[in-house]
Motif scaffolding. Sequence first.
Motif, short mmCIF file in Angstrom:
data_model
loop_
_atom_site.label_atom_id
_atom_site.label_comp_id
_atom_site.label_asym_id
_atom_site.label_seq_id
_atom_site.Cartn_x
_atom_site.Cartn_y
_atom_site.Cartn_z
N MET A 39 0.84 -1.22 0.00
CA MET A 39 0.00 0.00 0.00
C MET A 39 0.86 1.26 0.00
O MET A 39 0.58 2.22 -0.72
N THR A 40 1.97 1.25 0.82
CA THR A 40 2.84 2.44 0.92
C THR A 40 3.47 2.76 -0.43
O THR A 40 3.75 3.93 -0.71
N SER A 41 3.68 1.72 -1.27
CA SER A 41 4.31 1.96 -2.57
C SER A 41 3.41 2.81 -3.48
O SER A 41 3.88 3.43 -4.43
N LEU A 42 2.12 2.85 -3.16
CA LEU A 42 1.18 3.66 -3.95
C LEU A 42 1.29 5.14 -3.63
O LEU A 42 0.81 5.99 -4.38
N TYR A 43 1.93 5.45 -2.47
CA TYR A 43 1.95 6.82 -1.96
C TYR A 43 2.36 7.89 -2.99
O TYR A 43 1.62 8.85 -3.19
#
Length: 132
Positions: A1-5
């Motif tokens: 999910m954090t990679s979508l930031y």
Amino acid sequence: MTSLYPVVLSVHVCAVILSGSYFVIRAISALLGATWPRARPFRTASYLIDCVLLMAGLTLVVILPAEIFANQWLSIKLGLVVLYIAFGMAAMRSSLKLHVRCLSLIMAVITYTNIVGTALLHHPLGWASKWI
Ligand code: HEM
């Protein structure tokens, strides 16, 4: 999910720029007597941009760790967003007097600038935190 930031943040920032500039162009045109800003396609475009802005903002809230919001800057920012919408609606309302609509547009731009300040500085006072 954090990679979508980074992607979601870019979408949010693009929508922020588009939403703000589109609002100012529509509001000034409406104040000058143009009728296109209230025509359905142009209103729909505004709703779509704001929808993307809101969705990306909400996604960022889910992605980011809760500690980032500890000093309540996001709550203040959301309060300012409500205020910005209210001033924006008043600026576009043809039933109001011209000077009230001009003042509403100025207040909307000031509020918008403070929303950006709170977001960039992660501080409830926004730009004012630089001087206080
Ligand atoms: C007129 C409305 C809005 C404006 C002008 C605005 C502006 C901004 C700006 C300038 C940033 C900073 C981007 C950066 O760090 O490079 C940002 C980030 C952010 N915004 Fe908004 N925003 C708006 C609405 C919203 C809404 C409705 C939400 C939540 C539902 C939201 C949640 C966030 C979050 C969580 C961040 C991430 C902060 C971070 O990366 O540390 N925004 N916004």
